[in-house]
Design an enzyme around this catalytic site. Structure first.
Site, mmCIF file in Angstrom:
data_model
loop_
_atom_site.group_PDB
_atom_site.id
_atom_site.type_symbol
_atom_site.label_atom_id
_atom_site.label_comp_id
_atom_site.label_asym_id
_atom_site.label_seq_id
_atom_site.Cartn_x
_atom_site.Cartn_y
_atom_site.Cartn_z
ATOM 1 N N GLY A 311 0.827 -1.210 0.000
ATOM 2 C CA GLY A 311 0.000 0.000 0.000
ATOM 3 C C GLY A 311 0.855 1.250 0.000
ATOM 4 O O GLY A 311 1.923 1.292 -0.620
ATOM 5 N N SER A 312 0.430 2.241 0.807
ATOM 6 C CA SER A 312 1.051 3.563 0.746
ATOM 7 C C SER A 312 2.509 3.587 1.189
ATOM 8 O O SER A 312 3.235 4.517 0.862
ATOM 9 C CB SER A 312 0.263 4.527 1.613
#
Lengths: 598, 389
Positions: A311-312
C-alpha cells in the site's frame, strides 16, 4: 593235636555256617562295579570339560566378548545461542533418557507393568514393543525425562534388579526466555536436530560431533572403565538480536494485537547502517520448549514468509525513484481536486479530498491521485528498475530459513493499470523484511544492506569461528536523494501528516503509513473488510539508529496505518530510544517543512 | 586328629586342599557382591571361614569318637534329623529364601537339615544292612523297609522343596542297596516303578519342567531359561587351559547367577582354566579312591557299608554338581562339597570325613584286600569270629 584239629574244624564249621559271609562277599564284589561307575562319572566330566573349555573355547569366548560390551552413543552438547549482549537465548541442559536392551530383559511382562505408568505409556504397548524388538541391542523407551521421573525409574531398576535398562544423559534444548524470539530461534527435534529458525539454519555449526564408543560393562550394565567419554560440543552463536529490544517489540505488538483483535502481527527492528536485525517479532507466537503444542500458523515467521501488498508505504520508494531520476521537483504541484484519477479504465480514489498538493505533500498526506500522477511521470520501466533495486521481488538473503522472494511481475506482463497500481503499492507482494530493508536504505543514505541475525560463530573454547560483517548489496539512490526523502518522511508524523500518532517528543521520526486492502483470491477483488495496516520508518530521522516496521494483519475497529500501526511504532521507539540512551535532538516542537534546506 | 594311617593322611590332605581352594574361590566370587551389599568385600568370606573352622572342629571331634558308637545312636539320629526337617516349616524357626523353606535359624547363621539327612541316611542304611545282611535278598528287607525310610525323608524334603537333595538321597540309597546285596531285579523294579513318581513330581512343578527343557536346549532361549547354563558354558569357554587368572572372572559380574554356590565350579573353570578344574576334579577322585581304600581294610559289613556310603555321598554330590554346571544334568541346586559357599553342606561333609578318618584309624592293622573273609588266612578267620561273637 586232636584238640587243635577239633578247634580248626569247629572254626571251619562256624565259618561255613556264618550267615554273613556269603552276602558280604557278594557286597565286596558289587562294590567294584559301583566304584567303577563313579570313576567313570568323573571321567565323563573330564571329557566334557575338555570339550567346553578347549574345543568350544573360541565360540564361547566370542559370545562372551559380545555380552561384555555395550555400545554407548554420545550425543554432543549443542551450542549456546546468545543475544548481542551475551544473554542466553537457547542453551542445553542435561536430561536422562531411558533405554532398554530387550535381549537382556528376562521378565518383559512384569517390567512393562511396573515401568509403563512411570513413563506414561500403556503397559500393553510397552510389552509389545519389547517383544517385537526382542533381538535388538538398544531401543529408546523414553527420551529426556524430567528429573523426578528419572529418579523413580532408577529406583525401580535398583529395587527389582532389572537387567537391560539403562540411562544415558542427553542434552536437551532449553529456551530460557520462552516465547521471546521464538521465530528467530526456531526449535529442535528430540534428537537435537534443528527444525526451524536459526536452529535449522546453523544446525551444522550448533550440533557438534556425535560419536559412539564400546564400553565394558557387567551384567547390570554398569560401566567398568572410568575413562571420560565426551563428544565434541557444537559452536556457540552470537546474535544481532538484543533480547531487551525483542522484549519491547513483542510486548507492544502483543498489546496492539489484543487492542485491535488482529489476526496476526509483525514488527522488525533493524540497524539501518549495518543490516543487523535488532528484533524480529511475530504474532501469534509459540514456546520453542514445547514446539509440539503449537499449530504451524503459530510457528510461521511471517516477517520473511508472508506476503502482503504494502500500500502507501510503497510511496516512499516511488518518491525516491522520482527524485533520483529528476522527473519531479520539490515545488512541483499536483492537482488532486477531483478526488480520483482514471487509469486504464480503472478509477483510483483518495481517502481525503485535497485541492493542490506539492510533491512532498502528496507523500505527507498519502494522496493516491498524486502518487499515480508521479508514477505516470516516472514511467513503468524506470519505476520497475527502482523497485528491483530496492530489493523487491528478491530474497533479502537474511540467514533465516524459509524466506520468500515476493511477487513482482515483469513490465511486459503489466496491464494498463499496473503502473498506477504499483504507484500506490498494489499488484506487488512483499515481505515486511523487504520493505524494512528498503526504508533502511533511505535511512542510511541510499545503500541497500543485507539483513542478518547471526553476527559471530564462536567455538566451545571461545575462539571465533566465523564473524559476519555488514554486507552492502548495492547503492540504490544517492545520498542527496536519500536526505530529501528522509525530510519528506519526517513531515508524515508532523501536523498535517497521516501519522501524527507516531510523533515522539524530543526526536524526529521519519516514516510512512500503509493501509492496504487484502486481495481476495476468491472474489478476485480487494476486500472491503480485511486490511493490512502498517507503518515503516526510522529514528532519529537525521541520524537513524533504528529502522522499524510494524505490520498488523486484519485489525478490527480501525484499519488505517496511522491509527493502528503508528502508535505501536511510537511506543516501541520511545522505549527503544530510552534503552539505547539516544540523546534528545530538540527541546521544543519545531515544525520542519519538507524541502527546507538543511 | 589321627594321622597314623596313610589313608587318613591322604584324606585329610585332599579335604584341606579342597577347602582351601573353596575359600579362595568363595572370596573371588563374593567380593564384589559383598562390597555392594555390605560395604566390605569380606562379609561372605568371614562367614565361610567361620564355617570352615566349625567344620574342622566337627571333623576332629568325630575322628576321635569310635564310629561304632554311631550304631547305638542310629534311631536317635534318624528321629532327630526328621524333627529338624519338619522344624523348617515352623514359622520363626524356619527360614525361607528364593521361594523355598530349607533352612533353620541358627545364630549366627542358618542350617540346612536336608544336608544332615544324607549322612544320617548313610549311617542308618549301614547299620540296617549289617543287621539284615542275610535277609537283603528278601523284597521286604532288601527293598521295602529301607526304601520306606528313604521315601519318608524324601517326602519331607520335597515339601521344602529341595529337589537336589531328593535326587542325591535317592541315588545314594539305591547305590547302598546294591552294595548291601539286594536283588538286582528288585532294584530294577524299584527304579521302574519310581519313574512315574519322578515324572509326577517334575510335571506338576512348572519350574522343574522348565528346567528340564532348558537343560536339553539351553541355546534356544539363551536370555530366558537357558541363561544360567549358557553363562556357565561361557565361563568355562573363557577359561581354556589356564584360565583368565584368579579374581579376573567377568562372568561373576552378575552374568552367572549362583556363582558362589551351585555354579562355583564354572568360576573355577573360568579363572583357573582346565588345569584348575581338573585339579579340583582330581582331588575328589583322590578322596574317593582313598575312601575305597579305607573300606577295603574293614572286615565287617557295618564299617564297610559306612565307609563306602560316605565316600560315595561325597563323590556323587561332586559328580552331580559338575554335571549340572557343565550341562550334563538339569539344574537342581546342589552345592559342590568343600568348595561352595553354604555352611551346612561344608559342615556335614567335613563331619563325614571325620567319621572316615576314625574308621581308617580303627582298621589300619587289617591288611587291605585280604580282609576277614579272605579264605586263605585261617588265623584271621578266628579273630574275626571272635569279634563277631
Amino acid at each position: 593235636m586232636a584238640e587243635r584239629r577239633r578247634r580248626k574244624t569247629e572254626t571251619r564249621k562256624l565259618w561255613d555256617e556264618d550267615p554273613v559271609r556269603i552276602p558280604f562277599q557278594r557286597s565286596r564284589k558289587r562294590s567294584g562295579v559301583l566304584v567303577t561307575v563313579i570313576l567313570f562319572g568323573f571321567a565323563v566330566i573330564s571329557l566334557r570339560l575338555v570339550n567346553l573349555m578347549v574345543i568350544d573355547h573360541k565360540r564361547l569366548a566370542e559370545r562372551a566378548a559380545e555380552q561384555y560390551t555395550v555400545k554407548e552413543i554420545l550425543i554432543p552438547q549443542r551450542g549456546i545461542i546468545w543475544d548481542r549482549r551475551m544473554r542466553e537465548m537457547a542453551t542445553s541442559v542435561e536430561a536422562d533418557s531411558l533405554y532398554a536392551v530387550p535381549s537382556k530383559i528376562k521378565d518383559k511382562r512384569n517390567l512393562s507393568r511396573e515401568l509403563a505408568p512411570l513413563i506414561n505409556v500403556s503397559s500393553k504397548k510397552l510389552n509389545m514393543t519389547l517383544l517385537k524388538k526382542k533381538d535388538r541391542g538398544f531401543i529408546w523407551l523414553a527420551r529426556k525425562l524430567d528429573m523426578n521421573t528419572a529418579l523413580k525409574v532408577s529406583a525401580l531398576r535398583e529395587r527389582s534388579g532389572y537387567a537391560g535398562l539403562g540411562f544415558l544423559t542427553e542434552s536437551k534444548r532449553y529456551y530460557p526466555k520462552g516465547f521471546t524470539a521464538s521465530h528467530i530461534l526456531g526449535f529442535t527435534d528430540i534428537d537435537n536436530k534443528g527444525i526451524a529458525g536459526i536452529e535449522l539454519m546453523y544446525d551444522e555449526y550448533l550440533r557438534g560431533e556425535a560419536s559412539s564408543v564400546y564400553v565394558n560393562t557387567d551384567a547390570r550394565g554398569n560401566s567398568l572403565s572410568g575413562d571420560v567419554r565426551e563428544a565434541a560440543s557444537g559452536n556457540n552463536l552470537l546474535l544481532t538480536i538484543d533480547e531487551r529490544l525483542q522484549y519491547i517489540v513483542e510486548k507492544e505488538l502483543s498489546a496492539a494485537m489484543k487492542k485491535w483483535k488482529a489476526k496476526a502481527g509483525v514488527a522488525i527492528m533493524m540497524n539501518p547502517a549495518t543490516g543487523e536485525i535488532l528484533a524480529m517479532a511475530d504474532r501469534p507466537a509459540y514456546d520453542p520448549n514445547f514446539p509440539g503444542r503449537s499449530r504451524p500458523s503459530q510457528r510461521r515467521n511471517r516477517a520473511i514468509t508472508d506476503l502482503y501488498e504494502p500500500g502507501s508505504t510503497m510511496k516512499a520508494v516511488l518518491a525516491a525513484a522520482a527524485l533520483e531520476e529528476g522527473v519531479v521537483g520539490l515545488d512541483e504541484e499536483f492537482d488532486v481536486s477531483q478526488g480520483y484519477i482514471v487509469v486504464g479504465g480503472k478509477r483510483i480514489r483518495d481517502v481525503h479530498k485535497h485541492e493542490i498538493l506539492t510533491f512532498p505533500e502528496v507523500i505527507q498526506k498519502s494522496s493516491n491521485v498524486g502518487a499515480v500522477q508521479i508514477g505516470l511521470k516516472l514511467g513503468k520501466e524506470r519505476y520497475y528498475n527502482y523497485i528491483r533495486k530496492f530489493g523487491f521481488g528478491k530474497k533479502t538473503g537474511i540467514d533465516l530459513p524459509g524466506e520468500v522472494r515476493g511477487i513482482l511481475r515483469k513490465t511486459e506482463d503489466w496491464s494498463g493499470t499496473s503502473l498506477a497500481a504499483l504507484s500506490i503499492g498494489q499488484e506487488i507482494g512483499v515481505t515486511p523484511l523487504q520493505l524494512l530493508a528498503a526504508y533502511a536504505a533511505i535511512a542510511n543514505g541510499g545503500v541497500l544492506m543485507k539483513p542478518y541475525v547471526v553476527s559471530d560463530i564462536i567455538s566451545p573454547a571461545g575462539k571465533p569461528v566465523r564473524s559476519v560483517s555488514p554486507t552492502v548489496r548495492r547503492r540504490v539512490i544517492s545520498e542527496e536523494t536519500a536526505a530529501v526523502v528522509r525530510d519528506i518522511l519526517k513531515t508524515v508524523v508532523e501536523e498535517g501528516g497521516t501519522a501524527t500518532r507516531a510523533y515522539i517528543k524530543g526526536n524526529l521520526v521519519a516514516g510512512k503509513t500503509g493501509t492496504a486492502q487484502i486481495f481476495d483470491p476468491r472474489t478476485g477483488r480487494y476486500s472491503r473488510k480485511r486490511y493490512v495496516s502498517s507503518f515503516a520508518g526510522f529514528v532519529p530521522a537525521d541520524n537513524p539508529r533504528i529502522a522499524l516496521i510494524v505490520v498488523i494483519y486484519e485489525p478490527k475497529g480501525s484499519v488505517y496505518g496511522g491509527v493502528v500501526a503508528a502508535p505501536v511504532f511510537k511506543n516501541i521507539v520511545e522505549h527503544t530510544l530510552a534503552y539505547l540512551d539516544v540523546p534528545m535532538e530538540r527541546e521544543e516542537n519545531q515544525i520542519v517543512l519538507a524541502g527546507t534546506p538543511r | 586328629m589321627n594321622f597314623t594311617s596313610r589313608d587318613s593322611r591322604n584324606i585329610v590332605a585332599s579335604v584341606l586342599i579342597l577347602t582351601g581352594i573353596g575359600t579362595v574361590m568363595v572370596y573371588s566370587s563374593t567380593a564384589l557382591m559383598s562390597m555392594r551389599q555390605y560395604g566390605s568385600s569380606f562379609h561372605y568370606l568371614w562367614k565361610h571361614i567361620f564355617t570352615v573352622l566349625v567344620g574342622t572342629a566337627a571333623m576332629i571331634a568325630l575322628s576321635r569318637t569310635d564310629y561304632r558308637r554311631l550304631r547305638s545312636a542310629v534311631y536317635i539320629l534318624l528321629a532327630g534329623s526328621l524333627i529338624l526337617l519338619a522344624l523348617v516349616f515352623v514359622p520363626d524357626i524356619g527360614v525361607s529364601a528364593n521361594g523355598a523353606r530349607r533352612w533353620l535359624r541358627l545364630w549366627p547363621t542358618t542350617f540346612q537339615p536336608s544336608e544332615l539327612a544324607k549322612v544320617v541316611m548313610v549311617i542308618f542304611l549301614a547299620d540296617y544292612m549289617d543287621r539284615n545282611i542275610h535277609r537283603m535278598r528278601d523284597f521286604k528287607h532288601g527293598i521295602l523297609i529301607p526304601v520306606g525310610v528313604m521315601v519318608v525323608f524324601q517326602g519331607i524334603i520335597l515339601l521344602q522343596p529341595d529337589f537336589g537333595a531328593v535326587v542325591s538321597l535317592g541315588i545314594l540309597t539305591v547305590a547302598l542297596l546294591i552294595l548291601g546285596g539286594a536283588r538286582l531285579n528288585h532294584i530294577g523294579a524299584l527304579v521302574l516303578f519310581s519313574l512315574p513318581a519322578v515324572y509326577l513330581v517334575i510335571s506338576t512343578s512348572a519350574y522343574r519342567l522348565k528346567r528340564l527343557t532348558c537343560f536339553t536346549e539351553p541355546w534356544k532361549d539363551p536370555f530366558g531359561c537357558g541363561f544360567q547354563l549358557v553363562q556357565s558354558f561361557i565361563a568355562f569357554g573363557n577359561g581354556r587351559f589356564f584360565g583368565v587368572g584368579l579374581g579376573d572372572s567377568r562372568q561373576k559380574l552378575y552374568f552367572l547367577p549362583e556363582v558362589h554356590t551351585d555354579f562355583i565350579f564354572s568360576l573355577i573353570g573360568e579363572e583357573l582354566g582346565l588345569a584348575g578344574a581338573l585339579t579340583v576334579l582330581g582331588l575328589f577322585v583322590w578322596l574317593f579312591i582313598k575312601g575305597v581304600h579305607v573300606a577295603r581294610r574293614t572286615d565287617e559289613p557295618f564299617s564297610y557299608f559306612l565307609t563306602l556310603g560316605l565316600s560315595m555321598m561325597i563323590g556323587v554330590q561332586a559328580i552331580i554338581n559338575f554335571a549340572v554346571s557343565t550341562g550334563l544334568m538339569p539344574t537342581k541346586g546342589l552345592p559342590l562339597p568343600f568348595i561352595s559357599y553354604g555352611g551346612s553342606s561344608l559342615l556335614v561333609n567335613m563331619a563325614a570325613v571325620g567319621i572316615l578318618i576314625n574308621i581308617s584309624s580303627k582298621n589300619e592293622k587289617i591288611p587291605a584286600g585280604r580282609v576277614s573273609y579272605g579264605d586263605n588266612n585261617p588265623s584271621h578267620r578266628v579273630s574275626y569270629m571272635k569279634r563277631r561273637r
